[in-house]
Design a protein around this motif. Structure first.
Motif, PDB file in Angstrom:
ATOM      1  N   VAL A  55      23.820  19.669  26.290  1.00  0.00           N
ATOM      2  CA  VAL A  55      23.914  18.519  25.375  1.00  0.00           C
ATOM      3  C   VAL A  55      25.272  18.520  24.663  1.00  0.00           C
ATOM      4  CG1 VAL A  55      22.928  17.538  23.258  1.00  0.00           C
ATOM      5  CG2 VAL A  55      21.422  18.336  25.077  1.00  0.00           C
ATOM      6  N   ILE A  56      25.701  19.680  24.240  1.00  0.00           N
ATOM      7  CA  ILE A  56      26.991  19.766  23.543  1.00  0.00           C
ATOM      8  C   ILE A  56      28.132  19.398  24.499  1.00  0.00           C
ATOM      9  CG2 ILE A  56      28.616  21.423  22.491  1.00  0.00           C
ATOM     10  CD1 ILE A  56      26.079  22.761  21.223  1.00  0.00           C
ATOM     11  N   TRP A  57      28.028  19.856  25.744  1.00  0.00           N
ATOM     12  CA  TRP A  57      29.069  19.492  26.722  1.00  0.00           C
ATOM     13  C   TRP A  57      29.079  17.968  26.935  1.00  0.00           C
ATOM     14  CZ3 TRP A  57      29.062  17.047  31.473  1.00  0.00           C
ATOM     15  CH2 TRP A  57      30.278  17.067  32.151  1.00  0.00           C
ATOM     16  N   LEU A  58      27.892  17.374  27.068  1.00  0.00           N
ATOM     17  CA  LEU A  58      27.840  15.916  27.253  1.00  0.00           C
ATOM     18  C   LEU A  58      28.470  15.198  26.059  1.00  0.00           C
ATOM     19  CD1 LEU A  58      24.252  15.594  28.790  1.00  0.00           C
ATOM     20  CD2 LEU A  58      26.384  14.830  29.889  1.00  0.00           C
ATOM     21  N   ALA A  59      28.164  15.668  24.858  1.00  0.00           N
ATOM     22  CA  ALA A  59      28.746  15.049  23.655  1.00  0.00           C
ATOM     23  C   ALA A  59      30.273  15.177  23.679  1.00  0.00           C
ATOM     24  CB  ALA A  59      28.161  15.694  22.405  1.00  0.00           C
ATOM     25  N   ARG A  79      21.235  23.068  17.078  1.00  0.00           N
ATOM     26  CA  ARG A  79      21.786  22.233  15.986  1.00  0.00           C
ATOM     27  C   ARG A  79      22.965  22.929  15.326  1.00  0.00           C
ATOM     28  NH1 ARG A  79      16.092  20.963  13.570  1.00  0.00           N
ATOM     29  NH2 ARG A  79      15.566  19.066  14.684  1.00  0.00           N
ATOM     30  N   ALA A  80      22.804  24.222  15.079  1.00  0.00           N
ATOM     31  CA  ALA A  80      23.867  24.977  14.413  1.00  0.00           C
ATOM     32  C   ALA A  80      25.121  25.017  15.290  1.00  0.00           C
ATOM     33  CB  ALA A  80      23.386  26.398  14.111  1.00  0.00           C
ATOM     34  N   ARG A  81      24.917  25.151  16.609  1.00  0.00           N
ATOM     35  CA  ARG A  81      26.075  25.205  17.502  1.00  0.00           C
ATOM     36  C   ARG A  81      26.770  23.844  17.568  1.00  0.00           C
ATOM     37  NH1 ARG A  81      25.270  26.146  22.502  1.00  0.00           N
ATOM     38  NH2 ARG A  81      27.374  26.920  22.722  1.00  0.00           N
ATOM     39  N   ALA A  82      25.978  22.769  17.567  1.00  0.00           N
ATOM     40  CA  ALA A  82      26.583  21.424  17.560  1.00  0.00           C
ATOM     41  C   ALA A  82      27.409  21.235  16.287  1.00  0.00           C
ATOM     42  CB  ALA A  82      25.491  20.359  17.664  1.00  0.00           C
ATOM     43  N   ALA A  83      26.865  21.692  15.165  1.00  0.00           N
ATOM     44  CA  ALA A  83      27.601  21.565  13.891  1.00  0.00           C
ATOM     45  C   ALA A  83      28.883  22.399  13.940  1.00  0.00           C
ATOM     46  CB  ALA A  83      26.705  22.008  12.734  1.00  0.00           C
ATOM     47  N   ASP A  84      28.821  23.589  14.530  1.00  0.00           N
ATOM     48  CA  ASP A  84      30.024  24.432  14.656  1.00  0.00           C
ATOM     49  C   ASP A  84      31.127  23.703  15.430  1.00  0.00           C
ATOM     50  OD1 ASP A  84      28.792  26.471  13.334  1.00  0.00           O
ATOM     51  OD2 ASP A  84      28.340  27.663  15.131  1.00  0.00           O
ATOM     52  N   HIS A  85      30.717  22.861  16.380  1.00  0.00           N
ATOM     53  CA  HIS A  85      31.687  22.098  17.175  1.00  0.00           C
ATOM     54  C   HIS A  85      32.049  20.772  16.500  1.00  0.00           C
ATOM     55  CE1 HIS A  85      30.360  24.816  20.441  1.00  0.00           C
ATOM     56  NE2 HIS A  85      31.475  24.485  21.028  1.00  0.00           N
ATOM     57  N   GLY A  86      31.480  20.505  15.325  1.00  0.00           N
ATOM     58  CA  GLY A  86      31.727  19.227  14.651  1.00  0.00           C
ATOM     59  C   GLY A  86      31.073  18.071  15.375  1.00  0.00           C
ATOM     60  N   LEU A  87      29.999  18.342  16.123  1.00  0.00           N
ATOM     61  CA  LEU A  87      29.377  17.314  16.971  1.00  0.00           C
ATOM     62  C   LEU A  87      27.964  16.952  16.523  1.00  0.00           C
ATOM     63  CD1 LEU A  87      30.563  18.583  20.479  1.00  0.00           C
ATOM     64  CD2 LEU A  87      31.141  16.384  19.422  1.00  0.00           C
ATOM     65  N   GLU A  88      27.624  17.249  15.281  1.00  0.00           N
ATOM     66  CA  GLU A  88      26.235  17.044  14.862  1.00  0.00           C
ATOM     67  C   GLU A  88      25.790  15.576  14.928  1.00  0.00           C
ATOM     68  OE1 GLU A  88      28.753  18.165  13.129  1.00  0.00           O
ATOM     69  OE2 GLU A  88      28.578  17.833  10.979  1.00  0.00           O
ATOM     70  N   HIS A  89      26.744  14.632  14.928  1.00  0.00           N
ATOM     71  CA  HIS A  89      26.349  13.217  15.034  1.00  0.00           C
ATOM     72  C   HIS A  89      26.271  12.747  16.490  1.00  0.00           C
ATOM     73  CE1 HIS A  89      26.564  13.009  10.776  1.00  0.00           C
ATOM     74  NE2 HIS A  89      27.839  13.351  10.762  1.00  0.00           N
ATOM     75  N   HIS A  90      26.768  13.529  17.392  1.00  0.00           N
ATOM     76  CA  HIS A  90      26.805  13.137  18.816  1.00  0.00           C
ATOM     77  C   HIS A  90      25.922  14.015  19.698  1.00  0.00           C
ATOM     78  CE1 HIS A  90      30.070  10.421  17.890  1.00  0.00           C
ATOM     79  NE2 HIS A  90      30.571  11.390  17.148  1.00  0.00           N
TER      80      HIS A  90
END
Ligand code: SAM
Length: 212
Positions: A55-59, A79-90
């Motif tokens: 999911v993070i790669w797709l974002a 969720r925490a990993r998405a936030a670490d990448h600054g991608l929590e909205h995507h």
């Protein structure tokens, strides 16, 4: 993965993430990267998203991507990993038992990547539902271990390894409005716990909902 097939799925996967898979590889699935590279980003859903690598790669590629998983622990880490990448909205994640409920909405890409379980999972029904949630022109990618790796031949029940015919039946093809883009066995290198290397076989099914 030795499991009592009657074990409660939520309890099984929670324990798995708390004791066995505690970290993420940080890598997206190669087959997904290959296929999504040819698609226009839109709304994506990953079924059984684990720690959220796909999911993070797709974002990161411009998709509005959602992941769902039965494990609250896996979802919290994703969720925490998405936030670490600054991608929590995507890159968004929700805890969901897909055998009971399917996420709302329609999608341009739905992925079921190794959505396999030694405990109860209404897998065929979930995949059939996914095919029904594709937007016109949308794709469903189903990737599954076709056989156990040589290092876990005895530990894994053979019943969780689908055949290609079974995968196509789960998707619901042939069906009006659904086009099979690919149905093939693909191989990838794998490494076992003792460093043993082997080529592993996966079933890959890619279908597209026709434009109306
Ligand atoms: C074999 S793992 C694959 C994970 C990931 N897609 C990957 O490619 O590594 C199966 C995943 O499905 C999830 N899962 C199992 N049963 C589920 C259910 N009923 N609803 C939602 N997720 C489920 C598990 O928690 C686990 O993360």
């Amino acid at each position: 993965m030795i499991a009592d097939p009657h074990q409660d799925p939520t309890a099984f996967w929670e324990e798995f993430y708390l004791t066995k898979r505690t970290t993420s590889s940080g890598r997206a699935t190669a087959a997904l990267m290959r296929i999504a590279a040819g698609l226009t980003p839109g709304r994506a859903l990953d079924l059984g998203a684990s720690h959220g690598d796909d999911v993070i790669w797709l974002a990161q590629q411009g998709w509005q991507a959602y992941g769902c998983d039965i494990s609250e622990t896996a979802v919290a880490r994703a969720r925490a990993r998405a936030a670490d990448h600054g991608l929590e909205h995507h890159a968004k994640f929700e805890r969901c038992d897909l055998s009971v409920a399917f996420p709302q909405g329609e999608f341009d890409l739905i992925t079921a990547l190794y959505l396999q379980s030694p405990v109860a999972l209404a897998r065929a029904a979930i995949i059939r539902q996914a095919a029904g949630r594709l937007r016109p022109g949308g794709h469903l990618l189903v990737l599954s271990h076709a056989a156990p790796p040589p290092w876990s031949l005895e530990a894994t029940p053979s019943t969780i390894f689908p055949t290609m015919a079974g995968e196509l039946a789960a998707v619901g093809v042939p069906a009006p409005g659904l086009k099979v883009i690919a149905a093939e066995i693909v191989t990838r290198p794998g490494r076992g716990p003792n460093g043993t290397e082997a080529m592993l076989e996966d079933n890959l099914v890619l279908v597209q909902r026709c434009l109306v």
